[in-house]
Design an enzyme around this catalytic site. Structure first.
Site, mmCIF file in Angstrom:
data_model
loop_
_atom_site.group_PDB
_atom_site.id
_atom_site.type_symbol
_atom_site.label_atom_id
_atom_site.label_comp_id
_atom_site.label_asym_id
_atom_site.label_seq_id
_atom_site.Cartn_x
_atom_site.Cartn_y
_atom_site.Cartn_z
ATOM 1 N N LYS A 1 31.153 -37.970 -25.107
ATOM 2 C CA LYS A 1 31.794 -36.771 -24.587
ATOM 3 C C LYS A 1 32.620 -36.055 -25.666
ATOM 4 O O LYS A 1 32.779 -34.844 -25.623
ATOM 5 C CB LYS A 1 32.703 -37.102 -23.407
ATOM 6 C CG LYS A 1 32.043 -37.838 -22.250
ATOM 7 C CD LYS A 1 31.065 -36.986 -21.492
ATOM 8 C CE LYS A 1 30.626 -37.588 -20.170
ATOM 9 N NZ LYS A 1 29.914 -38.863 -20.280
HETATM 10 C C1 PLP Z 1 28.878 -39.303 -19.578
HETATM 11 C C2 PLP Z 1 28.165 -40.482 -20.081
HETATM 12 C C3 PLP Z 1 26.805 -40.671 -19.844
HETATM 13 C C4 PLP Z 1 25.981 -39.727 -19.001
HETATM 14 O O1 PLP Z 1 25.838 -38.471 -19.591
HETATM 15 P P1 PLP Z 1 25.374 -37.213 -18.715
HETATM 16 O O2 PLP Z 1 25.504 -36.052 -19.600
HETATM 17 O O3 PLP Z 1 26.329 -37.160 -17.558
HETATM 18 O O4 PLP Z 1 23.997 -37.493 -18.256
HETATM 19 C C5 PLP Z 1 26.203 -41.770 -20.400
HETATM 20 N N1 PLP Z 1 26.909 -42.672 -21.129
HETATM 21 C C6 PLP Z 1 28.222 -42.526 -21.369
HETATM 22 C C7 PLP Z 1 28.938 -43.554 -22.143
HETATM 23 C C8 PLP Z 1 28.895 -41.426 -20.859
HETATM 24 O O5 PLP Z 1 30.199 -41.262 -21.104
#
Ligand code: PLP
Length: 466
Positions: free
Chosen positions: A112
């Site tokens: 993120k």
């Molecule tokens: C948010 C997240 C995901 C999923 O990503 P999306 O964009 O919601 O599909 C997968 N792994 C981790 C560690 C995340 O923080």
């Protein structure tokens, strides 16, 4: 570049407007009016560029008319300066034809940060230009919240309110959010699931007086700017592995469909992407859809990969819109139906179109643990539960001669218990977070009630601005 809503009832907007608005006022998601096109020559010219420069070049067509490429470059350099790996998004080979791209070298140790570190700076830039203040509200199943908080803390043009499902994030994830002392940050622990939190945020956006009074804005993956900021690393990986002169495939551990949507966007922009693999845990609505056109909401089951404990993958609407030939009326009808019945009625032709490009693999906790163990034993690679699911999905869909790149989305130290069970190793937190368990937490537990939560937010942000 102008942006349109997937549901067709909102006026077209500029990038800056879309950045601040998050969700369109008709409940739809913003999409670029047209996809920027890059030629093979353009791609080749980007090979070997430092990551911030590549990012500025790739994102510039999306911000055109709002933010210049020079400004983007400055912001991108700042955004990725805090990453603890010189390559920002290093690529590692774990098996024949199977690569892992690590997206977790930012301040909160999850992918993120890739988008959020840039977004915080984009918000600041636009709000300063307009002399405005906004309240960012977000729902998190773990990683979005801390990434948003890290990116926005101490910025006086932003108040940040993050809702997380009480007791359903890992302790590291919760502490990363609740130990930030800055006055512009509010954490609410909701008695409910992540989907409840996401519904509450959508509810606040639909409450137009509240939305206006609070000047609400979102940094959830429904915000187009986040998708845009996730596009460059796919291009970085593809160019490193021989694109545009060779096809590549991507595997992505998926929750809200935001990360993999960015992978798909690169294909719309002219990158030779062969195949996209969705990895999920037992919350497998997407893999059920891909395998059997069964998009039916079930109860959310807690898993070892909490950031994927999701039954409503909001960004899927963007893919649906495109697969429907951008027919917003049909898109709106399908999405409204999904809301009311819990079942998405996707036309057979559209499902077939999705299946030509996407495949899905779901792993339960037992399979996830054995995948972590296998990677550790056979390749010496330590993958967190989310990343392990992505890697397993990539292996399952690998084709000879076409590199498969799986996205590693979290640092293993975020999930020490799962790592210990699978490998016997208890990975240490990087130095910047070593004292996380000694820091003081600050959050409020609240009921799953929109009016109550709106009142709490009103008083919290009132406190901030005085
Ligand atoms: C948010 C997240 C995901 C999923 O990503 P999306 O964009 O919601 O599909 C997968 N792994 C981790 C560690 C995340 O923080």
């Amino acid at each position: 570049m102008r942006y349109v809503s997937t549901r067709g009832q909102a006026a077209s907007r500029s990038f800056s407007d879309v950045l601040l608005a998050g969700l369109a006022e008709d409940g739809g998601l913003f999409m670029p009016e047209a996809w920027p096109q890059f030629t093979a020559k353009d791609w080749r010219a980007m090979r070997g560029l430092p990551y911030p420069e590549l990012a500025a070049r790739v994102i510039a067509p999306f911000t055109e008319g709002s933010i210049s490429q020079d400004t983007l470059l400055t912001l991108a350099r700042e955004a990725y300066a805090r990453f603890d790996h010189a390559a920002i998004v290093p690529l590692t080979q774990v098996e024949d034809g199977l690569f892992v791209q690590e997206l977790f070298h930012g301040p909160t140790l999850a992918f993120k940060d890739m988008a959020m570190q840039l977004l915080g700076r984009l918000f600041d830039h636009v709000l300063t230009e307009r002399d405005e203040h906004v309240t960012i509200v977000g729902a998190t199943s773990g990683d979005t919240g801390s990434a948003a908080i890290e990116a926005c803390r101490g910025r006086d043009r932003l108040s940040v309110v993050i809702l997380h499902p009480e007791g359903r994030t890992s302790e590291v994830q919760r502490r990363q959010m609740t130990t930030v002392p800055d006055a512009n940050i509010t954490n609410l622990a909701v008695r409910g699931t992540f989907d409840d939190c996401q519904d509450l945020v959508k509810g606040m956006f639909s409450d137009l007086p509240f939305r206006r009074d609070m000047r609400l804005s979102a940094v959830n993956s429904i915000n187009w700017a986040r998708i845009a900021a996730q596009i460059p690393y796919y291009i970085y990986a593809a160019l490193s592995l021989g694109a545009p002169d060779r096809e590549v495939s991507f595997a992505v551990p998926t929750g809200n469909f935001g990360n993999i949507l960015a992978a798909w966007a690169t294909r719309q922009m002219g990158l030779p992407v062969r195949h996209l693999c969705v990895g999920s845990n037992r919350n497998d609505i997407l893999t059920r859809f891909l395998n059997a056109n069964d998009m039916t909401m079930h109860e959310v089951i807690p898993s070892l990969s909490p950031s994927m404990d999701i039954q409503v993958s909001s960004n899927f609407e963007r893919l649906l819109f495109e697969l429907l030939g951008r027919d917003h009326a049909v898109c709106a009808r399908i999405m409204t139906g999904f809301r009311t019945t819990g079942h998405m009625d996707v036309p057979d032709k559209t499902w077939q179109a999705a299946r030509t490009l996407f495949s899905g693999l779901a792993l339960d906790d037992v399979a996830t643990t054995s995948e972590i163990r296998k990677l550790w034993k056979e390749s010496g690679y330590l993958a967190d539960p989310h990343s392990a699911i992505g890697i397993a999905a990539g292996r399952a869909a690998r084709e000879p001669g076409i590199p498969m790149v799986a996205m590693a989305t979290a640092h293993p130290a975020k999930f020490p218990d799962a790592m210990k069970t699978a490998t016997g190793i208890h990975p240490a937190l990087p130095p910047a977070l070593a004292d996380l368990f000694d820091r003081t937490e600050r959050y409020q537990v609240v009921d799953n009630s929109l009016p109550d939560i709106e009142n709490t937010i009103r008083s919290a942000t009132l406190r901030n601005s005085h």
